[in-house]
Design an enzyme around this catalytic site. Structure first.
Site, PDB file in Angstrom:
ATOM      1  N   LEU A 154      43.409  36.707  38.014  1.00 40.45           N
ATOM      2  CA  LEU A 154      42.864  35.345  38.023  1.00 40.45           C
ATOM      3  C   LEU A 154      42.557  34.887  39.434  1.00 40.45           C
ATOM      4  O   LEU A 154      43.313  35.190  40.369  1.00 40.45           O
ATOM      5  CB  LEU A 154      43.887  34.367  37.424  1.00 40.45           C
ATOM      6  CG  LEU A 154      44.318  34.585  35.982  1.00 40.45           C
ATOM      7  CD1 LEU A 154      45.171  33.412  35.535  1.00 40.45           C
ATOM      8  CD2 LEU A 154      43.128  34.757  35.062  1.00 40.45           C
TER       9      LEU A 154
ATOM     10  N   ASN B 288      52.447  41.386  37.537  1.00 38.94           N
ATOM     11  CA  ASN B 288      53.267  40.705  38.540  1.00 38.94           C
ATOM     12  C   ASN B 288      53.312  39.193  38.318  1.00 38.94           C
ATOM     13  O   ASN B 288      53.554  38.427  39.247  1.00 38.94           O
ATOM     14  CB  ASN B 288      52.740  41.012  39.955  1.00 38.94           C
ATOM     15  CG  ASN B 288      51.354  40.446  40.176  1.00 38.94           C
ATOM     16  OD1 ASN B 288      50.582  40.308  39.239  1.00 38.94           O
ATOM     17  ND2 ASN B 288      51.031  40.100  41.411  1.00 38.94           N
ATOM     18  N   GLU B 289      53.080  38.757  37.076  1.00 35.76           N
ATOM     19  CA  GLU B 289      52.989  37.322  36.799  1.00 35.76           C
ATOM     20  C   GLU B 289      54.260  36.562  37.172  1.00 35.76           C
ATOM     21  O   GLU B 289      54.186  35.475  37.754  1.00 35.76           O
ATOM     22  CB  GLU B 289      52.676  37.066  35.311  1.00 35.76           C
ATOM     23  CG  GLU B 289      51.228  37.291  34.924  1.00 35.76           C
ATOM     24  CD  GLU B 289      50.875  38.756  34.687  1.00 35.76           C
ATOM     25  OE1 GLU B 289      51.766  39.616  34.838  1.00 35.76           O
ATOM     26  OE2 GLU B 289      49.720  39.042  34.359  1.00 35.76           O
TER      27      GLU B 289
ATOM     28  N   GLY C 222      45.910  40.048  35.906  1.00 36.77           N
ATOM     29  CA  GLY C 222      44.701  40.034  35.079  1.00 36.77           C
ATOM     30  C   GLY C 222      43.874  41.296  35.230  1.00 36.77           C
ATOM     31  O   GLY C 222      43.176  41.705  34.294  1.00 36.77           O
TER      32      GLY C 222
HETATM   33  C1  LIG Z   1      39.242  40.780  29.732  1.00 37.76           C
HETATM   34  C2  LIG Z   1      40.216  40.022  30.405  1.00 37.76           C
HETATM   35  C3  LIG Z   1      39.766  39.654  31.729  1.00 37.76           C
HETATM   36  C4  LIG Z   1      40.514  39.158  32.617  1.00 37.76           C
HETATM   37  C5  LIG Z   1      41.915  38.908  32.438  1.00 37.76           C
HETATM   38  C6  LIG Z   1      42.413  37.951  33.402  1.00 37.76           C
HETATM   39  C7  LIG Z   1      43.577  37.320  33.234  1.00 37.76           C
HETATM   40  C8  LIG Z   1      44.470  37.478  32.100  1.00 37.76           C
HETATM   41  C9  LIG Z   1      45.647  36.585  32.056  1.00 37.76           C
HETATM   42  C10 LIG Z   1      46.866  37.232  32.543  1.00 37.76           C
HETATM   43  C11 LIG Z   1      47.465  36.447  33.620  1.00 37.76           C
HETATM   44  C12 LIG Z   1      47.231  36.795  34.833  1.00 37.76           C
HETATM   45  C13 LIG Z   1      47.745  36.008  35.995  1.00 37.76           C
HETATM   46  C14 LIG Z   1      46.985  36.377  37.232  1.00 37.76           C
HETATM   47  O1  LIG Z   1      46.100  37.198  37.229  1.00 37.76           O
HETATM   48  S1  LIG Z   1      47.403  35.500  38.626  1.00 37.76           S
HETATM   49  C15 LIG Z   1      46.639  36.380  39.941  1.00 37.76           C
HETATM   50  C16 LIG Z   1      47.485  37.517  40.303  1.00 37.76           C
HETATM   51  N1  LIG Z   1      46.914  38.226  41.392  1.00 37.76           N
HETATM   52  C17 LIG Z   1      47.592  38.564  42.463  1.00 37.76           C
HETATM   53  O2  LIG Z   1      48.762  38.281  42.614  1.00 37.76           O
HETATM   54  C18 LIG Z   1      46.823  39.327  43.484  1.00 37.76           C
HETATM   55  C19 LIG Z   1      46.952  38.709  44.828  1.00 37.76           C
HETATM   56  N2  LIG Z   1      46.205  39.500  45.762  1.00 37.76           N
HETATM   57  C20 LIG Z   1      46.673  40.661  46.278  1.00 37.76           C
HETATM   58  O3  LIG Z   1      47.755  41.126  45.975  1.00 37.76           O
HETATM   59  C21 LIG Z   1      45.784  41.353  47.254  1.00 37.76           C
HETATM   60  O4  LIG Z   1      44.821  40.439  47.705  1.00 37.76           O
HETATM   61  C22 LIG Z   1      45.080  42.588  46.698  1.00 37.76           C
HETATM   62  C23 LIG Z   1      46.130  43.689  46.447  1.00 37.76           C
HETATM   63  C24 LIG Z   1      44.319  42.299  45.405  1.00 37.76           C
HETATM   64  C25 LIG Z   1      44.059  43.095  47.758  1.00 37.76           C
HETATM   65  O5  LIG Z   1      44.734  43.288  48.981  1.00 37.76           O
HETATM   66  P1  LIG Z   1      43.911  43.507  50.324  1.00 37.76           P
HETATM   67  O6  LIG Z   1      44.914  43.728  51.412  1.00 37.76           O
HETATM   68  O7  LIG Z   1      42.885  44.547  50.114  1.00 37.76           O
HETATM   69  O8  LIG Z   1      43.126  42.137  50.544  1.00 37.76           O
HETATM   70  P2  LIG Z   1      43.684  40.712  50.990  1.00 37.76           P
HETATM   71  O9  LIG Z   1      43.500  40.561  52.450  1.00 37.76           O
HETATM   72  O10 LIG Z   1      45.030  40.460  50.418  1.00 37.76           O
HETATM   73  O11 LIG Z   1      42.678  39.761  50.202  1.00 37.76           O
HETATM   74  C26 LIG Z   1      41.294  39.766  50.538  1.00 37.76           C
HETATM   75  C27 LIG Z   1      40.744  38.416  50.204  1.00 37.76           C
HETATM   76  O12 LIG Z   1      40.841  38.191  48.777  1.00 37.76           O
HETATM   77  C28 LIG Z   1      41.488  36.960  48.537  1.00 37.76           C
HETATM   78  N3  LIG Z   1      42.243  37.058  47.254  1.00 37.76           N
HETATM   79  C29 LIG Z   1      43.149  37.990  46.945  1.00 37.76           C
HETATM   80  N4  LIG Z   1      43.607  37.792  45.696  1.00 37.76           N
HETATM   81  C30 LIG Z   1      42.950  36.712  45.215  1.00 37.76           C
HETATM   82  C31 LIG Z   1      42.978  36.026  43.983  1.00 37.76           C
HETATM   83  N5  LIG Z   1      43.770  36.405  42.955  1.00 37.76           N
HETATM   84  N6  LIG Z   1      42.189  34.948  43.840  1.00 37.76           N
HETATM   85  C32 LIG Z   1      41.377  34.544  44.839  1.00 37.76           C
HETATM   86  N7  LIG Z   1      41.291  35.163  46.043  1.00 37.76           N
HETATM   87  C33 LIG Z   1      42.072  36.236  46.228  1.00 37.76           C
HETATM   88  C34 LIG Z   1      42.402  36.799  49.734  1.00 37.76           C
HETATM   89  O13 LIG Z   1      42.790  35.459  49.876  1.00 37.76           O
HETATM   90  C35 LIG Z   1      41.524  37.283  50.840  1.00 37.76           C
HETATM   91  O14 LIG Z   1      40.594  36.257  51.120  1.00 37.76           O
HETATM   92  P3  LIG Z   1      39.928  36.126  52.567  1.00 37.76           P
HETATM   93  O15 LIG Z   1      41.066  36.098  53.530  1.00 37.76           O
HETATM   94  O16 LIG Z   1      39.073  37.320  52.763  1.00 37.76           O
HETATM   95  O17 LIG Z   1      39.184  34.849  52.459  1.00 37.76           O
END
Ligand SMILES: CC/C=C\C/C=C\CCC/C=C/CC(=O)SCCNC(=O)CCNC(=O)[C@H](O)C(C)(C)COP(=O)(O)OP(=O)(O)OC[C@H]1O[C@@H](n2cnc3c(N)ncnc32)[C@H](O)[C@@H]1OP(=O)(O)O
Length: 341
Positions: free
Chosen positions: A86, A154-155, A131
């Site tokens: 998400l 990791n929710e 997600g």
């Molecule tokens: C068919 C069904 C479709 C979809 C299903 C979807 C949802 C189902 C419901 C289930 C519930 C889900 C709950 C969630 O999904 S909550 C979100 C959970 N996500 C995370 O915890 C991920 C967090 N991010 C990370 O761990 C890392 O960013 C990642 C490992 C992905 C990448 O690491 P990397 O070192 O390569 O990059 P970063 O420097 O960390 O990030 C780069 C830029 O991306 C931005 N970012 C990262 N994650 C998110 C996000 N979830 N939303 C928005 N933006 C995100 C981060 O801030 C960096 O931004 P900038 O600094 O470049 O501006």
């Protein structure tokens, strides 16, 4: 071969997919010579699910379904991330009406993907938390590339509880004990660990190999009567879809209440401000010491990287209600969060 015959019928698709592959598009669709649609997710930076992205995914699934393409492979155009799940921006300080529309869209996309009549496979070519993991698990086959990437649910580490339909899906894929342990502890799996518990089906050397392995899975159906395959899949997956259809509103309300809970919001703000671009104190509306405290933790994490325990810092903000705001340039104020690497 069955797939080849289907492809002949749909050869024209290659020239018709352009409308979904414009420069602005976050999903690039290509139909290959075997008539398999390859969806490359390309929403920068990490394919996180915003409302617009979900709507585009929904349209792409309709495109595959309506054009009677036999199979689809989901993958990422980025080299390190399959999907970050998400979009945190949809979760942080959500507007009630928008969030509910967002979640309803997510439910719809999930039902379309999980219940697709075409064959679905995921070539997981990077990080796949929460997600991102759900999207892959909704496909019929998963191949993950080897490397330092992880996949998992990791929710709980974000203060969230995964929706029931996601839990059911995981419970039906890996064993109940592994599912409970993984969900409650927010365990992230390496490709090898994921394979061991059958969260994924195969490991590949790289993205091309992952796609080739997905295609090998799809090819198995050359020898199977399409109606038998589809009806069997529908019998297996139909009940879960029906269950969600009957409880959509409750599911949305439950998630909304969870998302607006102060503890979830604290984690969301930490995630948001962990980004150097968005770490802008001017964004903060009003003066909430706890919010400023967490934002500073995120700033220090960006400055000091692995030396700084950002999550510990944020937890301390919550515990002491923002009474001890860390200053990244003042050693005394941040020393409790510096680790001894
Ligand atoms: C068919 C069904 C479709 C979809 C299903 C979807 C949802 C189902 C419901 C289930 C519930 C889900 C709950 C969630 O999904 S909550 C979100 C959970 N996500 C995370 O915890 C991920 C967090 N991010 C990370 O761990 C890392 O960013 C990642 C490992 C992905 C990448 O690491 P990397 O070192 O390569 O990059 P970063 O420097 O960390 O990030 C780069 C830029 O991306 C931005 N970012 C990262 N994650 C998110 C996000 N979830 N939303 C928005 N933006 C995100 C981060 O801030 C960096 O931004 P900038 O600094 O470049 O501006």
């Amino acid at each position: 071969m069955l797939l080849r015959r289907v492809y002949k019928q749909h050869r024209w698709l290659a020239s018709h997919v352009k409308f979904l592959s414009t420069q602005k598009s976050s999903i690039d669709i290509k139909v290959d010579n075997d008539g398999i649609a390859i969806l490359n997710l390309q929403r920068p930076p990490v394919n996180s699910f915003s409302m617009d992205f979900l709507k585009e995914l929904s349209k792409s699934l309709d495109f595959v379904e309506n054009n009677k393409i036999t199979a689809m492979i989901l993958t990422s155009a980025f080299p390190r991330v399959f999907s970050a799940g998400l979009d945190i921006n949809e979760v942080y300080k959500p507007d009630a009406v928008r969030f509910k529309e967002f979640w309803t869209t997510l439910q719809e996309v999930w039902m379309k993907l999980f219940g697709a009549r075409f064959i679905t496979a995921a070539a997981i070519n990077g990080q796949s938390p929460a997600g991102g993991c759900l999207m892959a698990m909704s496909c019929e086959y998963r191949v993950m590339i080897k490397g330092t990437f992880t996949i998992g649910m990791n929710e709980t580490s974000l203060g969230l509880i995964a929706p029931t339909w996601f839990m059911e899906l995981v419970k039906n894929t890996i064993n109940v004990r592994d599912a409970e342990y993984a969900f409650t502890t927010s365990r992230m799996f390496t490709p090898e660990e994921a394979l061991k518990v059958r969260l994924i089906d195969e490991i590949a050397a790289d993205k091309d190999d992952a796609i080739a392995k997905c295609k090998r899975f799809i090819k198995k159906f050359d020898e199977i009567t399409p109606s038998a395959r589809i009806n069997t899949k529908m019998k297996l997956r139909g009940p879960a879809i029906k269950k969600l259809q009957n409880t959509r509103q409750e599911d949305t309300e439950e998630i909304y209440q969870l998302v607006i809970h102060p503890d979830t919001q604290k984690v969301a703000i930490f995630q948001l401000y962990s980004s150097p671009v968005s770490a802008n104190p001017a964004i903060i509306t009003g003066y909430d010491p706890m919010e400023v405290c967490i934002e500073n933790c995120a700033q220090c994490k960006k400055m000091l990287g692995a030396w700084f325990e950002g999550q510990l810092c944020a937890e301390s903000c919550i515990k002491y209600r923002g009474k001890m705001i860390p200053d990244c340039e003042n050693y005394a104020s941040i020393s409790p969060f510096l680790n001894k690497l």
